[in-house]
Motif scaffolding. Sequence first.
Motif, PDB file in Angstrom:
ATOM      1  N   VAL A  98       0.923  -1.134  -0.047  1.00  0.00           N
ATOM      2  CA  VAL A  98       0.152  -0.118  -0.015  1.00  0.00           C
ATOM      3  C   VAL A  98       1.034   1.178  -0.036  1.00  0.00           C
ATOM      4  N   PRO A  99       0.416   2.129  -0.798  1.00  0.00           N
ATOM      5  CA  PRO A  99       1.262   3.712  -0.771  1.00  0.00           C
ATOM      6  C   PRO A  99       1.510   4.327   0.678  1.00  0.00           C
ATOM      7  N   LYS A 100       2.351   5.013   0.932  1.00  0.00           N
ATOM      8  CA  LYS A 100       2.426   5.537   2.242  1.00  0.00           C
ATOM      9  C   LYS A 100       1.404   6.782   2.124  1.00  0.00           C
ATOM     10  N   THR A 101       1.227   7.478   3.191  1.00  0.00           N
ATOM     11  CA  THR A 101       0.392   8.544   3.510  1.00  0.00           C
ATOM     12  C   THR A 101       1.176   9.749   2.952  1.00  0.00           C
ATOM     13  N   VAL A 102       0.437  10.719   2.126  1.00  0.00           N
ATOM     14  CA  VAL A 102       0.716  11.899   1.534  1.00  0.00           C
ATOM     15  C   VAL A 102      -0.280  12.922   1.544  1.00  0.00           C
ATOM     16  N   ALA A 103      -1.215  12.802   2.476  1.00  0.00           N
ATOM     17  CA  ALA A 103      -2.105  14.107   2.579  1.00  0.00           C
ATOM     18  C   ALA A 103      -2.440  13.850   4.292  1.00  0.00           C
ATOM     19  N   ILE A 104      -3.049  15.103   4.597  1.00  0.00           N
ATOM     20  CA  ILE A 104      -3.896  15.297   5.964  1.00  0.00           C
ATOM     21  C   ILE A 104      -5.243  15.490   5.557  1.00  0.00           C
ATOM     22  N   LEU A 105      -6.104  14.918   5.945  1.00  0.00           N
ATOM     23  CA  LEU A 105      -7.465  15.201   5.928  1.00  0.00           C
ATOM     24  C   LEU A 105      -8.251  15.650   7.433  1.00  0.00           C
TER      25      LEU A 105
END
Length: 428
Positions: free
Chosen positions: A369-376
């Motif tokens: 799975v890709p790593k996190t690149v955004a804050i929601l």
Amino acid sequence: MNNKFMQKFIEIAGRIGAQRHLVAIRDGFVAIMPLIIIGSLGILINNFPPFGSFNLVDLLNGVFGDGNWQKVGGSIWNGTFAVLGLLIAFSIAYNLAKSYEIDGLSAGLISAAAYIMLVPETPDWGLNFAWLGAQGLFVAIILALVLTELFRLLIRSKMTIKMPEGVPDGVARSFTALIPASIILIIVGLFQAFISFFAEISIFEMIFNAIQEPLQGLGNTLPAAIVVSFLNHLLWFFGLHGTNIIGSVIEPVYLPLIEQNLNLFQSGMSAFDVPNIVTKPFLDSFVFMGGSGTTIALLLAIFIVIRHEKNHPYREVAKLSAPAGLFNINEPVIFGLPIVLNPVMLLPFILIPVTLTVTSYVALATGIVPKTVAILPWTTPPILSGYLVTGGSWRGIALQVFNLTLAVLMYIPFVMAGVRALKQRMEG
């Protein structure tokens, strides 16, 4: 003995949660969270993934001119994440001063001014953006706390200019802060001159190398993520707001990690290749689904176990809690079921998030799975959040579905045990 231990634990945790300086740090980060989220979304807009043949970024570049659309997200970034340290210096000082019932605006402005004084200059006499942002967070926190305490002492010592009656309140407050502000900024200026004379690096680099970088390295590990998850849920079990209590500690560590991922993603690096696995979005999106305890899985487990008894107390609580749970608001189920001080729910409430922390870490660390690149926004529902935080990857959704399925299966035996225990109490 157990009751005394629990009471002592609750008392100590409550004191930590109410500690003035930790509360100021927590509230300081909470206050700027909208800007953090907007800055993150600005980068996501610039790199929004295509849907089949439809490419939103190409379409908008065609409307605004090639490359001009990226300036929108870049400008948003410059006004939010790029000056994160400066915003925190103001926000924490403001909140700490307000807790002392002194002028929060003056304290915040003094802290922000002092922060700018310490920021290294570029060769063309500008401010170095590298230290205005998340890399300067620990300097911002220390500066805000120390200078606000000094401001409070100077105000309380009456080293102020008192204006006569009838002067507008805003004018009176500014003159009250004049002498304390002058003293504080002179001290900061002397400190900066001292550092410049005796050291080859700035105070930012000193603190980053000595404190921030080691903590970030430690925070980006599986053991640290497990500890954060465990403590958060242990505190919640005793009725204490675990997220708020540990937030003041983990925010300064995890925000720079997600900022680094964001910067690299913005520069064109794949979400698979960015370096940091454990970030705040990692926990929010893959572990705390439905809120702390992954309670959206608990609600699903209740609906599965109690299918036929329409008026069962557990089912009634689940029906009332489900709409809020979709948006990660879970106080209704935590206090309504309840989970707080409920021995039947202690083990799954703590064990399940720790388990999901491990599965999620493994999935991201192995490149599944890709790593996190955004804050929601923390209220973003599962599935949507998994897609967005991974830069628009269906694999983020797949991981959330896997984790939710696992959590439901783990909750089901405990829901069944809770139903039996409730039935026995009602019959007895």
